[in-house]
Design a protein around this motif. Sequence first.
Motif, short mmCIF file in Angstrom:
data_model
loop_
_atom_site.label_atom_id
_atom_site.label_comp_id
_atom_site.label_asym_id
_atom_site.label_seq_id
_atom_site.Cartn_x
_atom_site.Cartn_y
_atom_site.Cartn_z
N GLY A 29 30.11 6.12 59.09
CA GLY A 29 30.16 7.62 59.31
C GLY A 29 30.80 8.14 58.41
O GLY A 29 31.07 9.64 58.35
N TYR A 30 31.18 7.58 57.16
CA TYR A 30 31.79 8.43 56.09
C TYR A 30 30.67 8.85 55.22
O TYR A 30 29.57 8.31 55.01
N ILE A 31 30.99 10.01 54.34
CA ILE A 31 30.10 10.80 53.43
C ILE A 31 30.61 10.57 52.30
O ILE A 31 31.90 10.87 52.01
N ARG A 32 30.01 10.09 51.37
CA ARG A 32 30.51 9.98 50.03
C ARG A 32 30.64 11.53 49.30
O ARG A 32 29.69 11.96 49.07
N ALA A 33 31.87 11.75 49.05
CA ALA A 33 32.07 13.32 48.56
C ALA A 33 32.24 13.32 46.94
O ALA A 33 31.97 14.47 46.44
N HIS A 34 32.42 12.28 46.46
CA HIS A 34 32.43 12.26 44.94
C HIS A 34 32.21 10.89 44.29
O HIS A 34 32.61 9.97 44.74
N ASN A 35 31.25 10.83 43.18
CA ASN A 35 31.00 9.61 42.91
C ASN A 35 30.85 9.63 41.18
O ASN A 35 29.86 10.32 40.75
N ALA A 36 31.63 9.24 40.51
CA ALA A 36 31.83 9.27 38.95
C ALA A 36 32.41 8.07 38.47
O ALA A 36 32.64 6.91 39.18
N GLU A 37 32.34 8.16 37.10
CA GLU A 37 32.77 6.74 36.39
C GLU A 37 34.28 6.27 36.62
O GLU A 37 34.52 5.22 36.87
N ASP A 38 35.03 7.66 36.99
CA ASP A 38 36.50 7.24 37.20
C ASP A 38 36.98 7.57 38.54
O ASP A 38 38.22 7.35 38.81
N LEU A 39 36.03 7.85 39.38
CA LEU A 39 36.59 7.82 40.90
C LEU A 39 35.25 8.30 41.72
O LEU A 39 34.55 8.89 41.42
N ALA A 40 35.64 7.49 43.02
CA ALA A 40 34.61 7.88 43.99
C ALA A 40 35.55 7.89 45.30
O ALA A 40 36.53 7.26 45.36
N TYR A 41 35.00 8.66 45.90
CA TYR A 41 35.67 8.75 47.34
C TYR A 41 34.73 9.20 48.49
O TYR A 41 33.88 9.81 48.29
N TRP A 42 35.27 8.98 49.87
CA TRP A 42 34.49 8.99 51.13
C TRP A 42 35.43 9.84 51.93
O TRP A 42 36.50 9.74 52.06
N ARG A 43 34.75 10.48 52.75
CA ARG A 43 35.24 11.40 53.76
C ARG A 43 34.70 11.11 55.00
O ARG A 43 33.42 11.42 55.12
N ARG A 44 35.48 11.35 56.28
CA ARG A 44 34.94 11.44 57.51
C ARG A 44 35.67 12.14 58.46
O ARG A 44 36.89 11.93 58.70
N ASP A 45 35.35 13.15 59.04
CA ASP A 45 35.90 14.22 60.14
C ASP A 45 37.14 14.48 59.52
O ASP A 45 37.45 14.92 58.43
N ASP A 46 38.12 14.19 60.53
CA ASP A 46 39.75 14.25 60.02
C ASP A 46 40.32 12.91 59.70
O ASP A 46 41.49 12.79 59.57
N GLU A 47 39.55 12.05 59.41
CA GLU A 47 40.09 10.52 58.99
C GLU A 47 40.56 10.50 57.41
O GLU A 47 40.43 11.40 56.63
N PRO A 48 41.34 9.78 57.23
CA PRO A 48 42.02 9.81 55.76
C PRO A 48 40.84 9.33 55.00
O PRO A 48 39.89 8.57 55.08
N GLU A 49 40.88 9.89 53.82
CA GLU A 49 39.88 9.78 52.65
C GLU A 49 40.21 8.28 52.23
O GLU A 49 41.29 7.78 52.09
N ILE A 50 39.18 7.67 51.53
CA ILE A 50 39.21 6.22 51.03
C ILE A 50 38.70 6.82 49.42
O ILE A 50 37.59 7.12 49.32
N LEU A 51 39.37 6.16 48.68
CA LEU A 51 39.12 6.33 47.22
C LEU A 51 39.00 5.18 46.52
O LEU A 51 40.08 4.39 46.57
N LEU A 52 38.26 5.15 45.26
CA LEU A 52 38.02 3.91 44.44
C LEU A 52 38.70 4.59 42.98
O LEU A 52 38.20 5.58 42.53
#
Length: 134
Positions: A29-52
């Motif tokens: 249920g997460y949505i990839r909000a950013h996807n680049a060479e140096d950072l990717a991250y996902w969001r879901r409602d009010d859950e903590p973000e997950i970043l690479l």
Amino acid sequence: MATFDHLGITVDDVPRASEQFNPVFEALGYIRAHNAEDLAYWRRDDEPEILLYPAREHGVHVHGRVGWQHLAFAVESRDEVDRLHAIALDAGWVDVRAPKEYPRFSERYYACFVEDENGIRLEIMHNPPRETSD
């Protein structure tokens, strides 16, 4: 009061890791909000973000050493554990422990463990509350 805001994970190759994480996170249920060479991250409602983030030093995390252990996601059913396990394997994750019962945790605990190319381990688990009698 402090709250858990986000989780940052260091990986060897952000685009490659993003492609492995994305199918699993989308299925959760997460949505990839950013996807680049140096950072990717996902969001879901009010859950903590997950970043690479990209690693400064290259190598693979070794499970059992000081540091990361695993990140567990609770899902609604055993079927959902099985479904997410299959999605992870299709995305290139390695099967560490196939879905099974873990009676040492509780008689209701059912989980699988997968690991990516960086040694990052995820657990997908289902542990419904014990039924109570009124």
